[in-house]
Design a protein around this motif. Structure first.
Motif, PDB file in Angstrom:
ATOM      1  N   ALA A 133       0.839  -1.196   0.000  1.00 59.03           N
ATOM      2  CA  ALA A 133       0.000   0.000   0.000  1.00 59.03           C
ATOM      3  C   ALA A 133       0.876   1.249   0.000  1.00 59.03           C
ATOM      4  CB  ALA A 133      -0.923   0.002   1.215  1.00 59.03           C
ATOM      5  N   LEU A 134       0.487   2.223  -0.817  1.00 56.54           N
ATOM      6  CA  LEU A 134       1.237   3.480  -0.890  1.00 56.54           C
ATOM      7  C   LEU A 134       1.050   4.268   0.398  1.00 56.54           C
ATOM      8  CD1 LEU A 134       2.887   5.549  -2.568  1.00 56.54           C
ATOM      9  CD2 LEU A 134       0.689   6.464  -3.357  1.00 56.54           C
ATOM     10  N   ARG A 135       2.154   4.678   1.002  1.00 51.71           N
ATOM     11  CA  ARG A 135       2.103   5.464   2.233  1.00 51.71           C
ATOM     12  C   ARG A 135       2.714   6.858   2.072  1.00 51.71           C
ATOM     13  NH1 ARG A 135      -1.596   2.660   3.464  1.00 51.71           N
ATOM     14  NH2 ARG A 135      -1.449   0.842   4.857  1.00 51.71           N
ATOM     15  N   PHE A 136       3.581   7.029   1.073  1.00 51.89           N
ATOM     16  CA  PHE A 136       4.179   8.351   0.881  1.00 51.89           C
ATOM     17  C   PHE A 136       4.506   8.549  -0.586  1.00 51.89           C
ATOM     18  CE2 PHE A 136       8.029  10.925   0.299  1.00 51.89           C
ATOM     19  CZ  PHE A 136       7.592  12.125   0.822  1.00 51.89           C
ATOM     20  N   ARG A 137       4.080   9.712  -1.079  1.00 48.15           N
ATOM     21  CA  ARG A 137       4.450  10.154  -2.418  1.00 48.15           C
ATOM     22  C   ARG A 137       5.070  11.537  -2.284  1.00 48.15           C
ATOM     23  NH1 ARG A 137       2.093   9.014  -7.370  1.00 48.15           N
ATOM     24  NH2 ARG A 137       0.287   8.098  -6.302  1.00 48.15           N
ATOM     25  N   PRO A 138       6.280  11.745  -2.825  1.00 49.64           N
ATOM     26  CA  PRO A 138       6.917  13.055  -2.664  1.00 49.64           C
ATOM     27  C   PRO A 138       6.091  14.136  -3.334  1.00 49.64           C
ATOM     28  CG  PRO A 138       8.109  11.730  -4.271  1.00 49.64           C
ATOM     29  CD  PRO A 138       7.097  10.830  -3.643  1.00 49.64           C
ATOM     30  N   PRO A 139       6.028  15.296  -2.733  1.00 38.20           N
ATOM     31  CA  PRO A 139       5.296  16.404  -3.362  1.00 38.20           C
ATOM     32  C   PRO A 139       5.981  16.854  -4.639  1.00 38.20           C
ATOM     33  CG  PRO A 139       6.493  17.171  -1.433  1.00 38.20           C
ATOM     34  CD  PRO A 139       6.617  15.679  -1.444  1.00 38.20           C
ATOM     35  N   ALA A 140       5.259  17.646  -5.403  1.00 38.29           N
ATOM     36  CA  ALA A 140       5.792  18.093  -6.697  1.00 38.29           C
ATOM     37  C   ALA A 140       7.082  18.880  -6.512  1.00 38.29           C
ATOM     38  CB  ALA A 140       4.754  18.932  -7.429  1.00 38.29           C
ATOM     39  N   VAL A 141       7.170  19.676  -5.486  1.00 36.64           N
ATOM     40  CA  VAL A 141       8.376  20.446  -5.205  1.00 36.64           C
ATOM     41  C   VAL A 141       8.824  20.071  -3.800  1.00 36.64           C
ATOM     42  CG1 VAL A 141       9.376  22.737  -4.935  1.00 36.64           C
ATOM     43  CG2 VAL A 141       7.625  22.337  -6.687  1.00 36.64           C
TER      44      VAL A 141
END
Length: 930
Positions: free
Chosen positions: A625-633
């Motif tokens: 399960a996805l727990r963290f996706r880096p923000p665009a910046v």
């Protein structure tokens, strides 16, 4: 008289101080970004292996623990067994004082300076001139090995000590002082404990060749005759014993490493084809000894971006350059020198070095050469190694010695009768080489359309070699023609060599900003994991950034992956089983498994390993399960250095992860590793339903039931405490790597530790509540520590013995012993002061190996005699006397007595020295300074 006073100690030390200052200046100029600019070296294995290892070691010491076990990689492994980490190497304290990254650069500078100083002292002890010794020292310390091997700092650390071993060898043969044996033992121990064991047998070969040649080709002290067999055997035995003590001094590191070999991938040995990898593929690579960029490299000097295009890999095959001048002049190192500095006892070791260089070149070709196969099958431990080109370590040590002798021989012949013919030949050669270099440089400036990389690299390397050779020949020409003094010519040759090496070396350095190391690890995903980590393990996608394999050791996280050359083989084979579905199929290594990683993330065995977190771009399957996706910046530090990975790296959680410790209520013994591997990789494998063991657990199991999670009470480096409630007899499974040294108790009673599910730990439990403790103790470290302590005490005893002997000599010299009044302390100036011999030649002797007693001139006053009653029978005094060619027998007719009837400084008497000698023609023969 002023000339009769002994020279001041500061003046005698001046040449050594000048040499060290010049070596330090060259080293600091070469590494100026690191020494003065705050940059660091952080690339390849230096970043992926040594940097995490040194941080883990420093963290263990800061907690008051020995780093014998580390949880940051491989589900736990014995960190101390990898000699590359240099756990007990004292100079590595610099990593803990200034940081692991910055300390790497300082350590490199320290050890190339140490190696250069040792080489200078060795050559001076061989009685070479200051300028010839400086030439050899610069060739050794500024060799390309010291810069391309920044990624393997342990190699640079080892070569820093090798010349000091030879310094001790030379000193022992010349003086038989026990402190020289102490130096041999100490330098040997430090070279071994530095950790570069994969090149240790080549270092041992060149040192043994030098030592045997030196012992065979020496002379009896103060007698000038070939050594007897007994003397040769005594010398070899003493030096061999010192080497053994040195090995014992390093036992605290060697013992755990050697004990671990049987449990590491090295135990398999290497397949012959794999052992021949990183070898010179053809004879054109021989030219890299004088043209290091023949196959490309960093060519910033020519403003031509020319990457390396030779056989893989560059630093293994072409990182052995000691300067074209040194390699060319080494050919003249075997010339018989003029009697002015010929001691007639230094020839066999030079021929031994030359033969060893030829052997190293032959080995460097691997299976394309004539003798590598013999070494592979017959030399102990050689089959476990790869990279045959590392045999060129022999040339790295031998060529500077031969090159320095070549400089001395050529400059001594400058005034010989054939000097004019040599000058004419040198003039023609320099002109031809200069023209060739100018032509090559011109062709580089006007490259033809479609010029190949081979063409550009060949022209650039040819131009570089041409100007270096032309400069050297021009200096020799001026010296041979008498236009410049011999000493100036030697210094100019050293200057040309320095410019050559620094120009080449600068192209290989990769200084980085000071914050580069942390930026290569602290991705936004890693920062998130640090804030949310739960004590469970993570794993990195093998297709992602390579540096994440050991990031757990850097950030004190537990990882199931790792990168190291000597991990636990059983665990590495488990990862291979996880990746391919079968055990490792070959009896010897055919591939590099140092960073195999966890590839099949769909397998239920990943759950068994307590892997909760995954750093990757995409999830392997629906369990993650996805727990963290880096923000665009992102403002993470890594964005400055690896922005693409920082944006792509995500964190996934394994929703079916199993606890680190649990009780399973069924176990079986498949009977073989093949059957065990088949059961673990079978479809529908349920890791919690049944545990596979290598031997019967000795308990009876009841009906099947779900596993029961256990609770970890204490999780420490060497101690694990678990409380488990077993509903029925079962097996406590712990998802940590199984390794000898771990022991277990159940409710305080010793229990057998079982190897469970191929590579992990298990303990049989009866029904009920239990407290299980697991403790790790490294017996090899304890045994090695005791051996090292014993060796250290032996060195202290040997050094103290030598110290007392030296003090006794000083007392005799000062007239305070049983021979008081026999000789004046002023007589000590004879072996040091300059004077004119009876043949009119001005000579001097500032050789370090001066007579400890300074030979007064009468039977009654000479320490070589027993109060005037004949020569001493004991070998003690005679062993301290160096050989001085040309010394005459004394008036007593005793061979070896250094007393003449008179000297220019004064006439001997039975009670001391009288007035100045009115007959200066009958004087002592002194050896000129070299």
């Amino acid at each position: 008289m002023d000339q009769m006073l002994p020279p001041r100690r500061s003046l005698r030390a001046a040449p050594a101080l000048v040499a060290v200052a010049l070596l330090l200046l060259a080293a600091c100029f070469l590494h100026r970004e690191v020494i003065f600019g705050g940059s660091v070296y952080h690339m390849d294995d230096a970043a992926d292996g040594y940097y995490p290892g040194h941080i883990a070691v420093a963290r263990a010491f800061a907690r008051g623990e020995l780093p014998t076990w580390e949880e940051g990689s491989w589900c736990g492994w014995p960190l101390v067994v990898d000699p590359y980490n240099g756990v007990f190497y004292l100079p590595n304290v610099i990593y803990y004082l200034v940081g692991a990254a910055r300390g790497l650069g300082y350590s490199i500078v320290l050890h190339i300076l140490l190696g250069g100083a040792g080489m200078w002292l060795l050559l001076r002890r061989r009685r070479l001139s200051f300028e010839a010794a400086l030439f050899g020292a610069l060739a050794y310390s500024l060799s390309t090995f010291g810069v391309v091997r920044i990624r393997h700092v342990i190699f640079v650390q080892m070569i820093g000590w090798l010349p000091w071993i030879l310094v001790g060898v030379e000193g022992w043969i010349a003086t038989r002082r026990r402190r020289e044996l102490v130096l041999v033992a100490a330098a040997t121990g430090l070279a071994l404990i530095a950790g570069a064991l994969s090149i240790g047998h080549f270092a041992a070969l060149v040192i043994a060749g030098y030592t045997v040649g030196r012992c065979i080709g020496g002379k009896e002290p103060a007698e000038g005759r070939p050594p007897s067999l007994r003397r040769t055997l005594v010398d070899l035995g003493a030096l061999g014993g010192a080497a053994v003590i040195g090995a014992l001094l390093a036992a605290v590191q060697l013992a755990p490493t050697l004990a671990h070999l049987a449990h590491s991938p090295r135990s398999l040995g290497s397949d012959y084809a794999f052992a021949s990898s990183y070898a010179w593929p053809d004879w054109t690579y021989l030219a890299t000894l004088v043209m290091p960029d023949l196959f490309g490299g960093d060519s910033w000097r020519l403003n031509l971006p020319l990457p390396y295009f030779g056989a893989p890999n560059h630093h293994e095959l072409t990182g052995w350059y000691v300067g074209a001048l040194c390699a060319l002049l080494a050919l003249f190192g075997l010339l018989r020198p003029r009697p002015a500095f010929d001691t007639r006892r230094r020839g066999a070791e030079l021929w031994a070095l030359a033969l060893l260089v030829a052997l190293a070149i032959a080995l460097a070709f691997g299976d394309a050469g004539p003798i590598h196969r013999f070494f592979y099958y017959h030399l102990p431990l050689y089959a476990a190694l790869r990279c045959p080109s590392r045999a060129l370590l022999i040339a790295l040590l031998a060529l500077p010695i031969l090159g320095a002798h070549g400089v001395e021989a050529l400059l001594e012949r400058a005034r010989s009768p054939g000097g004019r013919w040599i000058a004419a030949a040198a003039w023609i050669g320099a002109t031809v080489i200069a023209l060739a270099g100018a032509f090559a440089w011109h062709r580089i400036g006007k490259l033809p359309a479609g010029a190949t990389a081979e063409y550009v690299a060949g022209a650039a390397s040819g131009a570089h070699l041409a100007w270096v050779a032309a400069a050297g020949l021009a200096v020799l020409l001026l010296a041979l023609a008498g236009a410049i003094p011999r000493r100036i010519a030697g210094l100019l040759l050293a200057l040309a060599l320095t410019v050559d090496l620094i120009q080449i070396d600068r192209g290989y350095l990769q200084p980085q900003p000071a914050d580069h190391p942390s930026g290569m690890e602290r991705f936004a995903a890693v920062e998130w994991l640090l804030q949310h980590q739960t004590g469970d393990r993570f794993v990195n996608d093998p297709a992602g950034p390579f540096r994440l394999h050991n990031v757990g050791m850097v950030l004190d996280l537990e990882n199931a992956s790792g990168y190291d050359s000597v991990p636990i083989w059983r665990y590495v084979e488990f990862l291979h089983l996880l990746k391919t579905g079968r055990r490792y199929p070959w009896p010897a290594l055919k591939e590099d498994l140092a960073a195999i990683g966890v590839h099949n993330l769909r397998s239920r065995m990943v759950d068994l390993m307590n892997v909760r977190w995954l750093l990757a771009e995409q999830p392997p399957d629906a369990r993650w399960a996805l727990r963290f996706r880096p923000p665009a910046v992102t403002g993470a530090p890594a964005a400055r250095f690896e922005p693409s990975w920082d944006q792509r790296m995500k964190v996934f959680e394994n929703t079916t992860v199993m606890p680190r410790a649990f009780v399973a209520y069924r176990a079986s013994v498949p009977g073989s590793d093949e059957a065990l591997g088949a059961r673990l990789t079978a479809p529908g494998f349920d890791p919690g339903a049944e545990i596979f063991l290598e031997e019967p657990p000795g308990i009876e199991f009841g009906p099947p039931r779900p596993y029961t999670a256990a609770k970890r009470i204490t999780t420490a480096r060497h101690h694990l405490v678990i409380e488990a409630d077993a509903a029925a007899p079962g097996i406590l499974f712990v998802g940590d790597a199984f390794y000898p040294g771990w022991s277990a108790t159940v409710d305080g009673a010793p229990a057998k530790l079982l190897r469970a599910d191929y590579a992990f730990r298990g303990v049989a439990l009866p029904a009920g509540h239990h407290r299980v403790e697991m403790t790790y103790t490294s017996r090899p470290v304890a045994v090695g520590g005791l051996l090292s302590l014993a060796a250290l005490l032996s060195l202290l005893f040997l050094g103290g013995w030598a110290g007392r002997l030296t003090r006794r000599v000083r007392v005799l010299n000062s007239g305070g012993g049983p021979l008081a009044g026999s000789c004046s302390s002023r007589s000590r100036s004879r072996s040091r002061s300059r004077h004119v011999r009876s043949d009119g030649n001005r000579t001097s002797s500032r050789n370090k190996f001066l007579l400890p007693t300074d030979h007064p001139g009468h039977t009654g006053g000479c320490p070589l005699h027993r109060r005037g009653s004949g020569p001493v029978r004991s070998a003690g005094w005679r062993a301290l006397l160096p050989h001085r060619p040309g010394l005459r027998d004394g008036v007593h007719g005793d061979r070896g007595c250094l007393c003449g009837p008179a000297t220019r400084l004064g006439r001997h008497s039975a009670t001391g020295h009288g007035a100045a000698d009115p007959h200066p023609g009958d004087a002592h023969a002194h050896l000129p300074e070299r």
